[in-house]
Design a protein around this motif. Structure first.
Motif: not given
Length: 492
Positions: A151-165
């Motif tokens: 699921e997206p978590s932001h309108i502009v930054f949909p993968a904001l809830h994912k970190n690089r790891d």
């Protein structure tokens, strides 16, 4: 997915979000960073409030004359050789897209980031068709697709809830990536995967930031260039747009593009600002078959009502980036692809109060969203309006009896001098039970060290997550101080 992103209740979604410490920290960090970038970009423009007035007038004018501009746009698309379909529902929009893809016998479909395509559930429909390779070409949306359509978590930054790891692990499991967690290397992996499908794509699907009524073109603003490839390589292009995403001419689009870039990502303009349509005879690339699906899907519910101004939205996400509630619960807690203040207003309009009636209450009504909105949508006022509709007209949350009793009790207490003074005198004793000196918990007994751990009913939401300072003793309260101060002044 559609408009809804979860089958859980709002309370369950909030509890899940509270446990995701990384997502909460990521949201807070993004809000702080975007504040600096956004305010700097706006200050560089100068006269920001005047620009807001202009942007608001453009959006209001367009909504007032919406049938005229939609007809003009449709006629001009047809003159250029394209096709326009007006979809009243999400199902009609999906069926039209399906029919075009089946007619073309397409096996490779590329998509650029689009809220409307998610809203009407295009991706699951494409997957269900079978034997079709579907590719989300926006980097963040691509990450969510590879993560089993998260699921997206932001309108502009949909993968904001994912970190690089997390992204590295996802790419390793699904794409065979064996590199490190350096964002540059992760981006290269995504680009390599995308390029292969871009080059053999037969149908491209995009959204539309703004449709230009007097030219029959669409306007896209992106930072990655993927939308330009989605438009220029496939021979068939399908555009899905909310029916309100239209402007009279390029002049108005240029103003709104400027407001969008500065409010969404803190830039003067995004890297790519594209105006496109049916391929002209003298052009070397672009779609030979151009389709625009204009989606209603509940937007008409707002026309002519107190909620009409929500259709002014240009999807910049600035309201999310200042919202204290979004900062604490993140995007997934809203249960809608449109989270934050704008989602709390728009989702009940599009999907109804039964599914989204909790969202207007997910707000402190601080007004920060209204203050930052580049097109001056009175968001906090619309949240109050939703509450009025539910409480007064639909009687959804309660019949008002408890509130009436509460207000009558307060009125009685404040209307009699001796009762009011007694409450002031006992205030310190009563308030002393509320402050806590240790981590909040809801386990065990009602009291701990003289403080309330878990209050009943309506007060529970406060005591679960909030604390209060220790109230001043009676002799130190303002009224006593003021009497003493006045007495001292009189002695002098």
């Amino acid at each position: 997915m559609g408009l809804s992103t979860s089958t859980k209740t709002f309370a369950e979604r909030v509890e899940d979000s509270k446990k995701d410490e990384f997502a909460r920290k990521a949201v807070a960090k993004a809000q702080d960073a975007q504040w600096d970038k956004r305010e700097t970009a706006r200050e560089e423009l100068g006269n920001w409030q005047e620009w807001r007035d202009i942007a608001e007038s453009i959006r209001q004018h367009t909504l007032t004359h919406l049938p005229h501009y939609l007809e003009e746009f449709s006629d001009n698309v047809a003159k250029r050789g394209g096709h326009v379909f007006f979809a009243q529902t999400a199902e009609e929009a999906k069926n039209y897209v399906r029919d075009v893809i089946v007619e073309k016998n397409a096996k490779n479909v590329v998509k650029s980031k689009s809220m409307v395509t998610t809203e009407v559930d295009i991706d699951p429909m494409l997957v269900e068709l079978g034997d079709i390779d579907v590719l989300e070409t926006d980097l963040a949306e691509f990450i969510l697709q590879v993560a089993d359509w998260d699921e997206p978590s932001h309108i502009v930054f949909p993968a904001l809830h994912k970190n690089r790891d997390q992204i590295r692990d996802i790419f390793a499991a699904k794409l065979g990536y064996d590199g490190d967690n350096d964002p540059k290397n992760l981006a290269r992996c995504a680009r390599d995967t995308m390029r292969k499908l871009f080059l053999k794509s037969e149908v491209g699907i995009t959204g539309c930031n703004f449709a230009i009524a007097d030219t029959g073109q669409i306007n896209l603003s992106t930072n990655e260039g993927n939308a330009d490839l989605t438009i220029s390589i496939p021979k068939t292009q399908i555009v899905l747009m909310g029916m309100e995403r239209i402007v009279p001419s390029i002049k108005e689009a240029e103003i709104l593009d400027n407001m969008l870039a500065r409010s969404a990502v803190g830039q003067k303009l995004t890297t790519y600002v594209t105006f496109a349509g049916q391929k002209a005879e003298d052009e070397s690339d672009g779609p030979e078959d151009f389709h625009v699906v204009i989606v209603d899907n509940g937007r008409s519910n707002a026309i002519g009502t107190a909620f009409e101004s929500v259709l002014q939205c240009i999807r910049c996400g600035a309201c999310l980036n200042v919202c204290p509630v979004y900062r604490q619960i993140g995007g997934h807690a809203y249960g809608s692809i449109y989270p934050g203040p704008i989602g709390s207003v728009l989702s009940p309009v599009l999907g109804g109060y039964e599914d989204y009636g909790d969202l207007p209450y997910a707000s402190t009504l601080c007004g920060a969203c209204t203050d930052t909105c580049p097109v001056k949508i009175p968001l906090h006022e619309l949240l109050i309006e939703h509450r009025k509709v539910m409480e007064d007209d639909l009687k959804m949350h309660h019949d008002g009896a408890f509130v009436n009793f509460e207000m009558q009790t307060v009125g009685q207490g404040t209307g009699h001098k001796w009762m009011f003074n007694a409450a002031l005198n006992l205030g310190h004793t009563g308030m002393a039970m509320l402050p806590k000196n240790k981590e909040v918990t809801v386990e065990g007994s009602l009291f701990e060290n003289g403080a309330i751990k878990k209050a009943p009913a309506l007060a529970k939401g406060w005591t679960d997550v909030r604390d209060l300072p220790v109230a001043p003793k009676h002799k130190d309260q303002f009224r006593q101080w003021y009497k003493k101060h006045q007495a001292e002044k009189g002695e002098k």
